[in-house]
Design an enzyme around this catalytic site. Structure first.
Site, mmCIF file in Angstrom:
data_model
loop_
_atom_site.group_PDB
_atom_site.id
_atom_site.type_symbol
_atom_site.label_atom_id
_atom_site.label_comp_id
_atom_site.label_asym_id
_atom_site.label_seq_id
_atom_site.Cartn_x
_atom_site.Cartn_y
_atom_site.Cartn_z
ATOM 1 N N ARG A 56 34.456 45.441 73.703
ATOM 2 C CA ARG A 56 35.431 44.920 72.727
ATOM 3 C C ARG A 56 36.733 44.743 73.480
ATOM 4 O O ARG A 56 37.239 45.682 74.085
ATOM 5 C CB ARG A 56 35.584 45.923 71.583
ATOM 6 N N GLU A 64 36.502 36.456 62.695
ATOM 7 C CA GLU A 64 35.098 36.836 62.527
ATOM 8 C C GLU A 64 34.235 35.585 62.361
ATOM 9 O O GLU A 64 34.722 34.531 61.958
ATOM 10 C CB GLU A 64 34.953 37.737 61.297
ATOM 11 N N ARG A 102 31.193 50.348 71.196
ATOM 12 C CA ARG A 102 31.534 49.358 72.214
ATOM 13 C C ARG A 102 32.625 49.907 73.132
ATOM 14 O O ARG A 102 33.539 50.591 72.672
ATOM 15 C CB ARG A 102 32.045 48.065 71.560
#
Length: 157
Positions: A56, A64, A102
């Site tokens: 990330r 998104e 992540r």
């Protein structure tokens, strides 16, 4: 003498456990890998030492999937990073992983450019703080000012 040896072993064990616990909370060191997949504007899959890791991009939030300019943000991330060798750098003010597991890292492109900064200044992501401010926040906020003036820009969505 046995008591002293037992005490030393105990203290070494406690010290090792403390180091392991602390290192799981602190950012990982700098790593180098190749971007093999771009999931969206702020999430990559990077090949690191024979394994693939989801990363990330630290300090930004890109649109998104299926939202305004998401495809353009993802396309720009692909253009800049896909198939390229990058440097991943943690931030001492942040955790090393997000709640989804992540790796959180700044992504430095081969020419030395910062992927997050590039996306924010292009108007395709915004600076994003979770908890404590990150080290590059002021630079990202300046880039955000430039990004607001771009056309198209997430700020016009």
């Amino acid at each position: 003498m046995r008591q002293l040896a037992a005490l030393v072993v105990l203290l070494v064990g406690i010290g090792a456990g403390w180091v392991a616990l602390r290192s799981s909370e602190e950012p990982e060191t700098v790593a180098h890998g190749t971007v093999v997949t771009v999931v969206d504007g702020d999430t990559l899959v990077v090949a690191l030492d024979g394994r693939r890791e989801r990363v990330r991009v630290l300090g930004i939030d890109a649109p998104e999937v299926r939202s305004c300019l998401a495809e353009r943000s993802t396309a720009e991330t692909r253009r800049l990073a896909l198939g390229r060798r990058v440097e991943l750098e943690g931030d001492s003010s942040q955790r090393s992983r997000d709640r989804f597991g992540r790796r959180l890292a700044y992504v430095r492109l081969p020419e030395g450019r910062d992927l997050g900064f590039e996306l924010v200044s292009a108007g395709l992501a915004r600076s994003f703080v979770v908890g404590r401010p990150f080290e590059r926040l002021e630079a990202y906020r300046r880039a955000e000012t430039a990004g607001r003036g771009r056309t198209p820009s997430i700020w016009a969505c």
